[in-house]
Design an enzyme around this catalytic site. Sequence first.
Site, short mmCIF file in Angstrom:
data_model
loop_
_atom_site.label_atom_id
_atom_site.label_comp_id
_atom_site.label_asym_id
_atom_site.label_seq_id
_atom_site.Cartn_x
_atom_site.Cartn_y
_atom_site.Cartn_z
CG ASP A 334 44.46 22.66 -38.90
OD1 ASP A 334 43.97 23.13 -39.54
OD2 ASP A 334 44.26 21.27 -38.42
CG HIS A 335 43.06 27.57 -41.34
ND1 HIS A 335 43.33 27.33 -42.65
CD2 HIS A 335 43.98 28.67 -41.15
CE1 HIS A 335 44.22 28.07 -43.12
NE2 HIS A 335 44.56 29.15 -42.52
CB ALA A 533 41.82 18.36 -40.96
CG HIS A 534 42.98 23.69 -43.69
ND1 HIS A 534 42.00 24.79 -43.63
CD2 HIS A 534 42.17 22.78 -44.37
CE1 HIS A 534 41.03 24.83 -44.21
NE2 HIS A 534 40.96 23.43 -44.82
CG MET A 535 46.66 18.42 -40.42
SD MET A 535 46.73 16.67 -40.31
CE MET A 535 47.60 16.37 -38.84
#
Length: 601
Positions: A334-335, A533-535
């Site tokens: 994730d970022h 929340a860039h999963m």
Amino acid sequence: MVTSFLTNILAKLTAIIAGTSIQPVRYPSSVMPADIIVDFIVVGSGSAGSVVAGRLSEVPEWDVLVLEAGGQPPAFAKIPGLNFGAEFPNSSYTYEYKTPPQKYSSKFRINQAVEYTRGKVIGGTGTINQMMHHRGNPQDYGNWAAQGNPGWDYETVLKYFKKSEDYQGPLKSRDAPFRGFGGPLGVEKIPWMPPAGRVAIAAGEEMGLREVDYNTDTNIGSSVFQLAIKNRERMSSADAFLLPGLRRRNLKLQTNSQVIEIILNADNKAIGVKYVHNHKVKRAFAQREVIISAGAADSPKLLMLSGIGPKEHLEKLGIKSRVNLPGVGQNYQDHVMVYGISWTIHPNVSSSIFSRIGIKAMLNYKERRSGPLASPLGVCALYHLNIGSPQEPHVPDTQINMGCALEGQDYGLMALSGYQQSVRDYYRPVFGRDGFSMIPMLARPKSVGSITLRSRNPLDPPIVDPNCLSHPDDLSLMIKAAKASRKLGNAKAFRRALGAEPFRDPIPDCAHFEFESDDYWRCFVVGMSTVTAHMTGTCKMAPDSDPMAVVTPRLNVRGVKNLRVIDASIMPSITSGNTNAPTVMIAERAADLIKEDYGKI
């Protein structure tokens, strides 16, 4: 207080919507007969599932069934300025996943934990997100191919980015070959910005960053955000791909259907799924394939509940292991970003949250499709920089998002929720003030986390552990990114146009360090860091030689016949930007792979 505020806004909004041309999108949904047999079952109608289902239904002789755990989206989801729809007090639209206490990040958050909000609605998280359309960098896909994934190089995936896109923004001649026109998904530059955002490009130029279209072959530079919108309305993958597909007889959608298990026969062939609908467990069967597009948290969860995953973990929970795949739920990337690097500006030159979603803004949007509600609340411009990776000087390692609002501008209602009282007290003197912030984000983090099962109960949420900043290189780079963010915000352009003034007092928990020293920024970063929340990455695409491989380069689940995973979970490494556009691309490519496998291309 937050619930009361949002409930009042929602009540006013509902009244406004009633008089606009925006109508709630109603997706035709059917109740399937028990034990229905179709050709393909698609689990999830999110950013990937909607694309896959829509594209597969282009083959007239294939029957496709989409099972979606959520229901119809609310009308307000179409309005870009209400992208914080996930915050409304209605959990029927969302899943809320809370991380365990984080060891290396989020130290200033309550219990050192972070909450993930995911869409539980037709369109998935694409129905509630900020609509950012960001392909990443061409080198991202070169790296995928170099890791043993043929057919995922930049030249190949570019065709699919263009296939999806209907770009409506201004265009330079050198950028035209990289853009798509006439595709299902509308893409435009952000249509409205407060004054702080309008200075962003000039400030970047002052720092040596030229304006670029980051969805071409270059990222390094300054940009305004591009959004998945059309006619100033949100355009999710469900709007673009699923809704038109549902006009065909061979595509069916059933909502409120939580898939709880993949049905495997004795030969480990996926033949269908079990799902809960109207409080009853039902089954659906697939003659060709089961396709899992539930997202990077729920796709590995469903595999593990079905006995596909790390054997030791499954058997510990009493789940019979069918296929031992150690990589399921691992390689989670994730970022990571850092909030709180902020500036105040002259009063009344920006837009408070109340003016952005107030009655005047609603009427402006209703009558002219303009004003604050035409753009997402939050970030408006971004900068791509390479500040710590000299070996790849043309590839960004940092993305700095400009937030056209101050953390305390909403009086602590949303932006500071989840933070400890000491942080809220620090920003209290600027509650209600105009301002902006710079939010650094690591574009290519090295830290990895995991998704594991909480129990064998399919209705329990998984354990989501991002493990951000666990790799020491990430922390070192984020310190540099924080310093670069401060330099950007201190640009003369912001001071001249807006009277920008940086915060000059240290955050209390880091006050024992020299202000703005490396030690101070290290403390600040560890405390104020959180996830985007860039999963991604939890069902890794990789060759046979990789022991953590979950799917093949054609996205077939290893060791299981007639089963694919198609969503952001298959990324072998995270893309260097927001992940929704790459997820659409993955689904576009996957649909063609399926058609190729059955001789339909």
